[in-house]
Design a protein around this motif. Structure first.
Motif, PDB file in Angstrom:
ATOM      1  N   VAL A 107       1.044  -1.118  -0.244  1.00 18.62           N
ATOM      2  CA  VAL A 107       0.076  -0.530  -0.363  1.00 18.62           C
ATOM      3  C   VAL A 107       0.770   1.398  -0.032  1.00 18.62           C
ATOM      4  CG1 VAL A 107      -1.899  -0.775   0.845  1.00 18.62           C
ATOM      5  CG2 VAL A 107      -0.628   0.000   2.668  1.00 18.62           C
ATOM      6  N   MET A 113       2.410   6.730  -1.494  1.00 19.25           N
ATOM      7  CA  MET A 113       0.651   6.185  -0.598  1.00 19.25           C
ATOM      8  C   MET A 113       0.413   5.427  -2.435  1.00 19.25           C
ATOM      9  SD  MET A 113      -1.438   7.508   1.881  1.00 19.25           S
ATOM     10  CE  MET A 113      -0.992   8.701   3.136  1.00 19.25           C
ATOM     11  N   MET A 118      -4.748   0.853  -1.781  1.00 24.76           N
ATOM     12  CA  MET A 118      -5.149   1.728  -0.893  1.00 24.76           C
ATOM     13  C   MET A 118      -7.201   1.105  -1.014  1.00 24.76           C
ATOM     14  SD  MET A 118      -3.261   4.518  -0.028  1.00 24.76           S
ATOM     15  CE  MET A 118      -3.735   5.185   1.497  1.00 24.76           C
ATOM     16  N   VAL A 128      -3.333   3.994   6.801  1.00 22.81           N
ATOM     17  CA  VAL A 128      -1.384   4.797   6.821  1.00 22.81           C
ATOM     18  C   VAL A 128      -0.884   4.929   7.379  1.00 22.81           C
ATOM     19  CG1 VAL A 128       0.371   5.516   5.076  1.00 22.81           C
ATOM     20  CG2 VAL A 128      -2.636   4.009   4.316  1.00 22.81           C
TER      21      VAL A 128
END
Length: 174
Positions: A107, A113, A118, A128
């Motif tokens: 992820v 990111m 995600m 996160v």
């Protein structure tokens, strides 16, 4: 004494009903966990805890039926435990483990990111950042890799930390 026994015992015709409903609830929950991802297994917020308690209440009520009795509860619990053991053996000795279990998902990679990953794992930015803090890191840039594990936990490999790429073999997105 007769009323006391009624509260404890069960009519024999209800036994297969309890086993069938426990099996249905178990399979339904497995399907929902597969659809909604490992996110449902992560550390819970207060609202998540409420939902889990409600799951348990609904499942228990459906499995045990009316009127609830001690024997009905024991049959329901035993059925759930047998199902868990059977599916555990099925995962261990057949290829069904890949179908029944979720795969780990990358992820975060190199401090970035992975939004699509995600989204498919039902993770938010807050999830996160929480994992970053739990790992004792001060920023996302310090994350070389973050993996959502099938158990719902997040594994974090720090930037600059040497690691064997074999560790990430089988991780979606790697």
């Amino acid at each position: 004494m007769e009323r006391f026994l009624e509260e404890l015992l069960i009519e024999p015709w209800r036994i297969p009903v309890i086993i069938a409903t426990a099996t249905g609830i178990y399979l339904g929950f497995m399907l929902l966990a597969k659809l909604f991802g490992s996110r449902v297994l992560m550390a819970m917020t207060a609202s998540d805890a409420v939902v889990v308690i409600m799951f348990g209440a609904v499942a228990g009520r459906v499995i045990i039926g009316h009127p609830p009795t001690l024997v009905a509860g024991l049959i329901g619990l035993a059925t759930l435990m047998v199902l868990e053991a059977a599916f555990g053996m099925l995962r261990r000795f057949t290829g069904w483990g890949r179908v029944l279990s979720r795969r780990p998902v990358l992820v975060v990679s190199e401090g970035q990111m992975l939004v699509d990953a995600m989204r498919s794992a039902h993770l938010s930015r807050t999830d996160v950042y929480t994992a970053v803090r739990r790992a004792g890191l001060a920023s996302l840039e310090q994350v070389q890799a973050m993996v959502l594990e099938p158990t719902g936990t997040m594994s974090v490999i720090r930037t600059g930390q040497p690691f064997d790429p074999v560790v990430l073999r089988g991780v979606d997105g790697y």
